[in-house]
Scaffold this active site. Sequence first.
Site, PDB file in Angstrom:
ATOM      1  N   HIS A 265       0.842  -1.191   0.000  1.00 55.91           N
ATOM      2  CA  HIS A 265       0.000   0.000   0.000  1.00 55.91           C
ATOM      3  C   HIS A 265       0.877   1.240   0.000  1.00 55.91           C
ATOM      4  CE1 HIS A 265      -3.187   2.801   1.107  1.00 55.91           C
ATOM      5  NE2 HIS A 265      -4.020   1.860   0.697  1.00 55.91           N
ATOM      6  N   ASP A 320      -7.818  -5.275  -0.308  1.00 56.66           N
ATOM      7  CA  ASP A 320      -8.315  -6.148  -1.376  1.00 56.66           C
ATOM      8  C   ASP A 320      -8.067  -7.625  -1.099  1.00 56.66           C
ATOM      9  OD1 ASP A 320      -9.225  -4.137  -3.293  1.00 56.66           O
ATOM     10  OD2 ASP A 320      -7.146  -3.510  -3.208  1.00 56.66           O
TER      11      ASP A 320
END
Length: 383
Positions: A265, A320
């Site tokens: 991320h 996700d």
Amino acid sequence: MVVETQVQVHAGLEGIVVARTRMSKVIGEEGRLIYAGYDIHDLAEHATFEEVAYMFWYCCLPNRRQLLSFEDSLRSRRNIPFHVMDLIRSAPTLQSHPMSVLRTAVSALALGDPGSNDISQASNLRRAADITAKIPTIVAAHDRNRKGLEVIGPREDLDHASNFLYMLHGRMPSEVESRALNLYLVLLADHEFNASTFSARVTASTQSDIFSAITSALGTLKGPAHGGAAEQTMLQLLEIGDPDNVEAWYRAARAQGKRIYGMGHRVYKSQDPRAVHLQRATAQLAELGDPRWYQIALKLEQVAREDPYMIERKIYCNVDFYSAPLLYYLGIDPDLFTCIFAMARVVGWIGHLLEQYSDNRLIRPRSEYVGPEGLRWIPIDER
Ligand code: COA
């Protein structure tokens, strides 16, 4: 004389603060996410998606009366106009990615709205409810249409999550399924200045209308480095196929320098706080279905966590990673995952758009020119 100036280029705008927001705050190093003052863990435990939408658009939690009226307003707006349904039916069934259909259909909603250029707060709130209520209907209608199934209209007696699953599958979802989707929608509703939110705000900063801004955001969300990652994550789990294959698959992927989808991320350099809740909900769904997908995900996370490459770079599971098996357990096809993300994130985009419109400054950054200079025009026959 050419004066050389040092220009600092912020590639990817990494770490650059470009606006103030009351919507959400990501504390990447601590793995914390706050929505409008509330910790995501608190909201994951208690909130409905509709409450979160209200909170973002009206800047406070609704009381019971406000919530009922807000829910009624969403429920009454779920039907989509004929021209949008015609467009869905005319999309080539095999080639059309559901996100392309959703992006086009949301853009087409503006065609039936003569006042779509009106960007006043009152109009925007009305359109916000309209777009949010209609997105699930568009997604479910297209999925059923492409499968040759009868399109099922929305029901006004169901909440946002349950109604979507009902329209998609043509049966009432179980309580566990509705709760899991509600949780997913809450957790993905906003995330500070992510790429799609930024593109929505850039569009709004030109004083363009809310349909255009949401269409921009949908186009940006589609990419696999953003909203498209859950679909890729599920394809990864399907390719692995069995928990016993995880280690060999991971070693081969890393040896080929592949990125592991659902990990890493730009802002979180520790555990993504949303992943914890998604994992828990996925575990519950796995008990009712084929446990394989959850087991593969769990093992993949464990293997990655022990990899010095990932440890050095502070790469953890992102939102996700468990979204993928969770949505799969809800009977949703992987190529629909980004649309479900959009169903959630639209309320965040709208909250940001309301902020942008109310205190607007055109977003227009600069670039450093690195091409040639001083060239003379060459006539076409001399090139
Ligand atoms: N798998 C393997 N390596 C990864 C990785 C992943 N998922 N994510 C990042 N890295 C590595 C990069 O190869 C790079 O290594 P290097 O320093 O040896 O070159 C390093 O970590 C930094 O990567 P970078 O792409 O600069 O970080 P970023 O902040 O731009 O990336 C993402 C953020 C999300 C784009 C990236 O982590 C990624 O591509 N993840 C997979 C896709 C995904 O799940 N996206 C959803 C995001 S919510």
